[in-house]
Enzyme design. Structure first.
Site, PDB file in Angstrom:
ATOM      1  N   ASP A 140       0.855  -1.213   0.000  1.00 12.60           N
ATOM      2  CA  ASP A 140       0.000   0.000   0.000  1.00 12.60           C
ATOM      3  C   ASP A 140       0.883   1.253   0.000  1.00 12.60           C
ATOM      4  O   ASP A 140       0.640   2.209  -0.744  1.00 12.60           O
ATOM      5  CB  ASP A 140      -0.874   0.060   1.268  1.00 12.60           C
ATOM      6  CG  ASP A 140      -1.862  -1.086   1.394  1.00 12.60           C
ATOM      7  OD1 ASP A 140      -3.064  -0.834   1.302  1.00 12.60           O
ATOM      8  OD2 ASP A 140      -1.423  -2.239   1.569  1.00 12.60           O
ATOM      9  N   THR A 164      -7.131  -4.410   0.823  1.00  8.49           N
ATOM     10  CA  THR A 164      -5.913  -4.855   1.529  1.00  8.49           C
ATOM     11  C   THR A 164      -6.199  -6.013   2.491  1.00  8.49           C
ATOM     12  O   THR A 164      -5.383  -6.930   2.615  1.00  8.49           O
ATOM     13  CB  THR A 164      -5.283  -3.673   2.308  1.00  8.49           C
ATOM     14  OG1 THR A 164      -4.968  -2.652   1.382  1.00  8.49           O
ATOM     15  CG2 THR A 164      -4.020  -4.084   3.046  1.00  8.49           C
TER      16      THR A 164
END
Ligand code: AMP
Ligand code: MG
Ligand code: MG
Length: 324
Positions: free
Chosen positions: A51, A125
């Site tokens: 990320d 995620t």
């Protein structure tokens, strides 16, 4: 690169190229340290090295090429100028540059100052960390005057299980021009299929889904991946009666879905606003309904339970109340 090409096409073309490179970076990191060091931001809300690196790459690249655009990224990162410089992507996607802007939308007059870019460097995620890597997407959305008009969804691990395309795939769209990189399939006529969250459910979310009386519910991760299911005709609608999704989750998927003829609104059927806010509060408090077409969309909106909609409106009122 044709420097005479309209600014909007150069912006989308650059963003497509950047999203693909971000996907390469996510695959590279995934190959040696999945998930690596995790920052826990909230309940089932994680940030990984993928990320962080993906956001650095996207924001540094866009800011260098388009310094006057407003950029809103999901992750709150400590500045790392060296890493940012190393990650800058300067290329343009040639296929986007071959297109022409549609008439009647005023795109030719748009300048950098009019644009806000919404970056979710890795959507889904939580599922990515669990190993469901196909649910992960890179999202870059573009809004003008508070409306999402263009977007890119890059899926870094498309068909990773069958090894059909390990370079991922990229979809992009501009309202008025169309949606590219995804082939819509015919919707099931005998089954009514809804997609929703796999990891952020609650009583309201469940109640709204039950009220639709679906034949099947696909519970998967990420706003990007769920809109992909709708774009591909694998689900009729994405329904999420919760305040948990943010503007960076929805800007790109909304623009692409609208560009393909779909509909994307809050649970009241009203457009979602994409304006920069000084308090950084970017919740979509009134939930999400995203459907393949108008008739499915209006049916869903009509069936949202009134008490659920009222509850979301109450949460919005509590949270967006002016501070004294
Ligand atoms: P999901 O469908 O649960 O994968 O959610 C879509 C996107 O919204 C993901 O980026 C999630 O992280 C975010 N999201 C949805 N609900 C929540 C929540 N309750 N807390 C934090 N993030 C959320
Ligand atoms: Mg997200
Ligand atoms: Mg994310």
């Amino acid at each position: 690169m044709d420097s005479e090409k309209a600014f909007m096409l150069r912006l989308i073309s650059s963003a497509v190229s950047i999203a693909k490179r971000a996907g390469e970076e996510i695959r590279r990191i995934n190959s040696y340290e999945r998930p690596g060091e995790i920052v826990v931001k909230g309940h089932q809300d994680y940030q990984t090295e993928a990320d962080r690196e993906s956001q650095r790459l996207i924001v540094a690249s866009l800011a260098k090429r388009f310094p006057k655009c407003t950029i809103v990224g999901e992750e709150d990162l400590i500045e790392d100028k060296q890493a940012d410089a190393r990650l800058v992507v300067e290329s343009f996607d040639e296929d986007v540059l071959k297109k022409s802007l549609p008439n009647g939308y005023g795109y030719e007059k748009v300048t950098e100052e009019d644009i806000t870019i919404w970056v979710d460097p890795l959507d889904g995620t939580f599922e990515y960390v669990k190993g469901h890597v196909t649910h992960a997407t890179v999202l870059i959305g573009i809004s003008i005057n508070g409306s999402a008009v263009a977007g890119i969804i890059h899926q870094p691990f498309y068909d990773v299980d069958t090894n059909i395309d390990t370079n991922g795939r990229t979809m992009w769209g501009l309202v008025g021009l169309g949606c590219f990189g995804v082939k819509p399939d015919k919707l099931y006529e005998k089954k009514f299929i809804i997609t929703t969250t796999a990891s952020h459910s609650n009583k309201d979310v469940e109640e709204a889904i039950d009220a639709m009386k679906p034949d099947e519910v696909l519970k998967v991760g990420g706003a990007g991946y769920k809109v992909l299911l709708v774009l591909e005709g694998r689900a009729h609608s994405y329904v999420f009666a919760s305040s948990g999704c943010k503007k960076w989750d929805t800007a790109a998927p909304e623009a692409i879905l609208k560009a393909s003829g779909g509909h994307f609104t809050d649970v009241f059927g009203n457009p979602i606003e994409y304006n920069h806010r000084s308090d950084n509060n970017y919740h979509n408090y009134l939930g999400i309904v995203a459907s393949a077409n108008e008739s499915i969309h209006s049916k869903i909106i009509k069936n949202i339970p009134a008490n659920v909609a009222k509850q979301l409106a109450e949460v919005e009122k509590q949270n967006l109340r002016p501070k004294c």
